[in-house]
Design a protein around this motif. Structure first.
Motif: not given
Length: 269
Positions: A61-82
């Protein structure tokens, strides 16, 4: 803008975004906890992140929450990278990394791995702990300025904003509490009370000491867990220490080097 300048700007943005992801139990950035082992922008703009947790058996559960938030953070990057996030040295790392590679979202990956507890319930529990820890820091800061308990509990949101307009650590603590407060009460208006309990009830001046005792118990628990996590991670990934040309005893205890084996018995004396 030169390519070097662009690369530097993007690297800075990447780490700022990753720094917004907190360990849900500790309310501390995963970057400061050392959980992000590598965050690299490749030549074509793609991003790779290597993520490690303090122990092999950290709660899914803890791992999920952090990985999900990492995903959200990466999707917010200005150049929208893969991007690619790789979880290392965890009991479910293989399942997680394969699921990500197959294009499954984290909820699908963890549905069969996590327990029956609702992840939103887990998030809410940790939001409450973060709220309390941040509020205690603000109340103690206000007391340190000489404000009375009555003045503290009577503060409005606009008063809080005026006090924490600077850039020092005290101001940062104030803004972190404000963020937690507005997350809990998004409809809060500037003239509403800034010091309320988790259930949005007013804290009375004569009850502030008891209220602080509750906040303190939460903070001590979180600080203990934080120290434990850092210690476990440091021990798990620490390089072997050499003293007088030899590994230390602790290196053998935690398995950094194999224990010496007894020589095979022979008939020679």
């Amino acid at each position: 803008m030169t390519s070097a300048t662009l690369s530097e700007r993007r690297q800075g943005e990447l780490w700022r975004r990753l720094g917004t992801v907190n360990d849900p139990e500790l309310d501390e950035p995963v970057t400061e906890m050392g959980f992000v082992e590598r965050a690299e922008i490749l030549g074509d703009g793609r991003v790779e992140v290597d993520f490690r947790l303090p122990t092999y058996w950290c709660s899914p559960n803890f791992a999920f929450l952090m990985l999900e938030d990492l995903k959200i953070a990466l999707e917010a990057l200005s150049w929208s990278p893969a991007y690619r996030i790789t979880l290392h040295d965890h009991m479910f790392a293989e399942e997680v990394n394969k699921g990500i590679a197959d294009g499954r979202n984290f909820a699908e990956i963890f549905r069969s791995l996590a327990d029956e507890t609702s992840l939103e319930e887990v998030r809410e529990k940790f939001r409450q702990k973060a709220f309390k820890r941040r509020q205690e820091a603000v109340i103690l800061d206000l007391r340190a300025t000489g404000l009375s308990d009555r003045e503290i509990v009577g503060m409005r949101l606009t008063d809080l904003d005026a006090l924490y307009a600077g850039d020092d650590e005290t101001a940062k603590r104030g803004r972190r509490y404000r963020e937690a407060l507005l997350s809990r009460r998004p409809d809060l208006r500037s003239h509403d009370n800034a010091i309320v309990d988790w259930d949005s009830r007013t804290v009375e001046a004569d009850g502030l000491a008891a209220h602080l005792a509750d906040l303190r118990s939460v903070r001590i628990n979180m600080e203990f867990n934080g120290a434990l996590c850092r210690g476990l991670k440091q021990t798990r990934y620490k390089e072997m220490e050499i003293v007088n040309g030899e590994p230390t005893l602790v290196d053998f205890i935690v398995g950094r080097v194999p224990a010496p084996t007894a020589p095979s018995p022979t008939t020679d004396h």
